[in-house]
Design an enzyme around this catalytic site. Structure first.
Site, short mmCIF file in Angstrom:
data_model
loop_
_atom_site.label_atom_id
_atom_site.label_comp_id
_atom_site.label_asym_id
_atom_site.label_seq_id
_atom_site.Cartn_x
_atom_site.Cartn_y
_atom_site.Cartn_z
N LYS A 195 1.21 -1.09 0.29
CA LYS A 195 0.02 0.30 0.15
C LYS A 195 1.16 1.34 0.05
O LYS A 195 1.46 1.13 0.82
CB LYS A 195 -0.95 0.12 1.29
CG LYS A 195 -2.00 1.54 1.35
CD LYS A 195 -2.79 1.37 2.20
CE LYS A 195 -3.49 2.32 2.29
NZ LYS A 195 -4.06 2.53 3.45
N ARG A 205 -10.01 10.44 1.84
CA ARG A 205 -9.90 11.08 3.28
C ARG A 205 -11.40 11.84 3.08
O ARG A 205 -11.31 11.99 4.43
CB ARG A 205 -8.40 12.14 3.51
CG ARG A 205 -7.92 10.31 3.31
CD ARG A 205 -6.22 10.98 2.92
NE ARG A 205 -4.91 9.71 3.87
CZ ARG A 205 -3.83 9.72 3.46
NH1 ARG A 205 -3.42 11.37 3.01
NH2 ARG A 205 -3.43 8.81 2.81
N LYS A 248 -2.43 -1.68 -3.58
CA LYS A 248 -2.99 -0.41 -3.88
C LYS A 248 -2.32 0.95 -3.60
O LYS A 248 -1.30 0.84 -3.39
CB LYS A 248 -3.72 -0.77 -2.57
CG LYS A 248 -5.05 0.76 -2.13
CD LYS A 248 -5.30 0.43 -0.68
CE LYS A 248 -5.93 1.76 -0.18
NZ LYS A 248 -6.09 1.97 0.89
C1 PBG Z 1 -7.22 2.83 5.70
C2 PBG Z 1 -7.47 3.52 4.78
C3 PBG Z 1 -7.43 4.23 3.71
C4 PBG Z 1 -7.86 3.57 2.40
C5 PBG Z 1 -8.50 2.70 2.04
N1 PBG Z 1 -8.30 2.06 3.60
C6 PBG Z 1 -6.49 5.79 3.10
C7 PBG Z 1 -5.59 5.54 3.69
O1 PBG Z 1 -5.29 5.22 3.54
O2 PBG Z 1 -5.46 7.18 3.41
C8 PBG Z 1 -7.97 4.00 0.44
C9 PBG Z 1 -9.14 4.35 -0.04
C10 PBG Z 1 -9.76 4.94 -1.53
O3 PBG Z 1 -8.51 6.31 -1.33
O4 PBG Z 1 -10.68 4.54 -2.20
N2 PBG Z 1 -6.08 3.47 5.74
#
Ligand code: PBG
Length: 328
Positions: A195, A205, A248
Site C-alpha cells: 500500500k 479521506r 493499492k
Molecule cells: C485506511 C484506508 C485508506 C484507504 C483504504 N483504507 C486511506 C488511507 O490510507 O489514507 C483509501 C481508499 C481509497 O482511496 O479509495 N487506512
C-alpha cells in the site's frame, strides 16, 4: 498487394471473433464494492469528490447491500465513520461500534453477500493516523494490539474476511494470532500488502473523515518509487499468514500488480482507489472522455495486469455494463 503471412487485423474485423480471442475477461465475480457507513437513520450523504458514492446509515446500507447482491457482486468492503474519535481509536474495536453493528445487520439481512471489513484506526483516531501516536510519531508495536482487537471484534460481528490497511509491521501475524486465539481460525485475512503513500486517496479521506491532522502517512505507507520493496512487503505478509494479498492503488501500480502475480501464488486483489474513480468521473462529467468506456478499459487493464479481485467504486456501474454484454 503486399504478401504478409501474419495480418493481426484478420482477427479484429468481426466482433464475434474479437470476443473469441479476447485474453482478459472482466466479470462481476471479480468485484468488491466499498461502502462508507455512518451512525443515524435514513442518512445518505453524497461524497462530493466521489459522484455516485454516499455515506450511508445502516438502513440505507442494507439497501445498497441488497442491490449489490442482486447484481451478483460477491462482496462489499466496509469503512466506518464513527460517532466519536479519540487517541486510542476506541470505536474501532467497540462491540457496538458502527462497523460491528453494520456487519451484524448485513449478515443478518443479506446472507448472499460477503462482508469484508477494513481494519485500520485512522477513521477512529482524533489525529487521523493509522496507529497510536506518541511524541509526534506513529508507534508500531503498541498499535498491533489495537488492530488485533479490531479484527477480532469484526470477526465476532460476523465479518467474512478482515482486511488490514494500516501498514504497521507485523500486523498480519498479530491479527492471525488473535483471530486463532479467539477461535476464528477460518476467518481469512486480505492484507493491504503493498500500500503506497498515495495522493490518490484524497477523496476517500473526505469520505471517511480520516485525513491526518499533522504530517502525512509516508512514515508507514510505501514510497511510490519502490517496486522491489513491494515484493518484500508481500513476502512478509504471506509468511505472516495473509490469505489474499493486495496492491493499492491500482492504475499507477499495474507493474507492481503484474510482478506480484508472477512472484506469488496467492489470490491477488487490486484496490482501484477513490482518486482513480474521481478522475474518470470528473473527466466524464466534463465530457472530456467517455466515462463508461474509460471505466471498462481501466478495470480490464487491472485484470490484465494480473489481479484476481478488483476493489472498485465502479462495481455497480460495471456490473450493469457487463449485464448488457460488456461493450460500453
Ligand atoms: C485506511 C484506508 C485508506 C484507504 C483504504 N483504507 C486511506 C488511507 O490510507 O489514507 C483509501 C481508499 C481509497 O482511496 O479509495 N487506512
Amino acid at each position: 498487394m503486399a504478401h504478409m503471412v501474419f495480418r493481426p487485423r484478420r482477427l479484429r474485423e468481426k466482433p464475434l471473433l474479437r470476443r473469441m480471442v479476447r485474453e482478459t475477461t472482466l466479470s462481476v465475480d471479480d468485484f468488491v464494492y466499498p461502502l462508507f457507513v455512518t451512525h443515524g437513520r435514513s442518512v445518505r450523504e453524497p461524497i462530493s469528490a466521489m459522484p455516485g458514492q454516499f455515506r450511508v446509515s445502516i438502513d440505507e446500507l442494507l439497501k445498497e447491500a441488497k442491490d449489490a447482491a442482486g447484481m451478483g457482486i460477491p462482496a462489499i468492503l466496509l469503512f466506518g465513520v464513527p460517532a466519536e474519535k479519540d487517541a486510542r481509536a476506541s470505536e474501532a474495536y467497540a462491540e457496538d461500534g458502527i462497523i460491528q453493528q453494520a456487519v451484524r445487520a448485513v449478515k443478518d439481512r443479506v446472507p448472499d453477500l460477503l462482508v469484508i471489513t477494513d481494519v485500520c484506526l485512522c477513521e477512529y483516531t482524533s489525529h487521523g493516523h493509522c496507529g497510536i501516536v506518541e511524541d509526534g510519531t506513529v508507534r508500531n508495536d503498541p498499535t498491533l494490539e489495537l488492530l488485533a482487537r479490531t479484527a477480532v471484534s469484526h470477526a465476532e460481528a460476523g465479518a467474512d474476511v478482515v482486511a488490514p490497511s494500516d501498514m504497521m509491521d507485523g500486523r498480519v501475524a498479530a491479527i492471525r494470532e488473535a483471530l486463532d486465539e479467539a477461535s476464528y481460525i477460518d476467518t481469512p485475512i486480505m492484507a493491504y500488502s503493498a500500500k503506497y503513500a498515495s495522493a490518490f486517496y484524497g477523496p476517500f479521506r473526505e469520505a471517511a473523515g480520516s485525513a491526518p491532522q499533522f504530517g502525512d502517512r509516508r512514515g508507514y505507507q510505501m514510497d511510490p518509487a519502490n517496486g522491489i520493496e513491494a515484493m518484500r512487503e508481500i513476502a512478509l505478509d504471506v509468511d505472516e499468514g495473509a490469505d489474499i494479498i493486495m496492491v493499492k492503488p491500482a492504475l499507477p501500480y499495474l507493474d507492481i500488480i503484474s510482478r506480484a502475480k508472477a512472484d506469488f501464488g496467492l489470490p491477488l486483489a487490486a484496490y482501484s482507489v477513490s482518486g482513480e474513480y474521481a478522475m474518470i468521473k470528473a473527466a466524464g462529467q466534463l465530457g472530456w472522455l467517455d466515462e463508461k468506456r474509460a471505466m471498462m478499459e481501466a478495470l480490464t487493464s487491472i485484470r490484465r495486469a494480473g489481479a484476481d479481485i478488483v476493489i472498485t467504486y465502479f462495481a455497480k456501474d460495471a456490473a450493469r455494463v457487463l449485464e448488457h454484454g460488456g461493450e460500453a
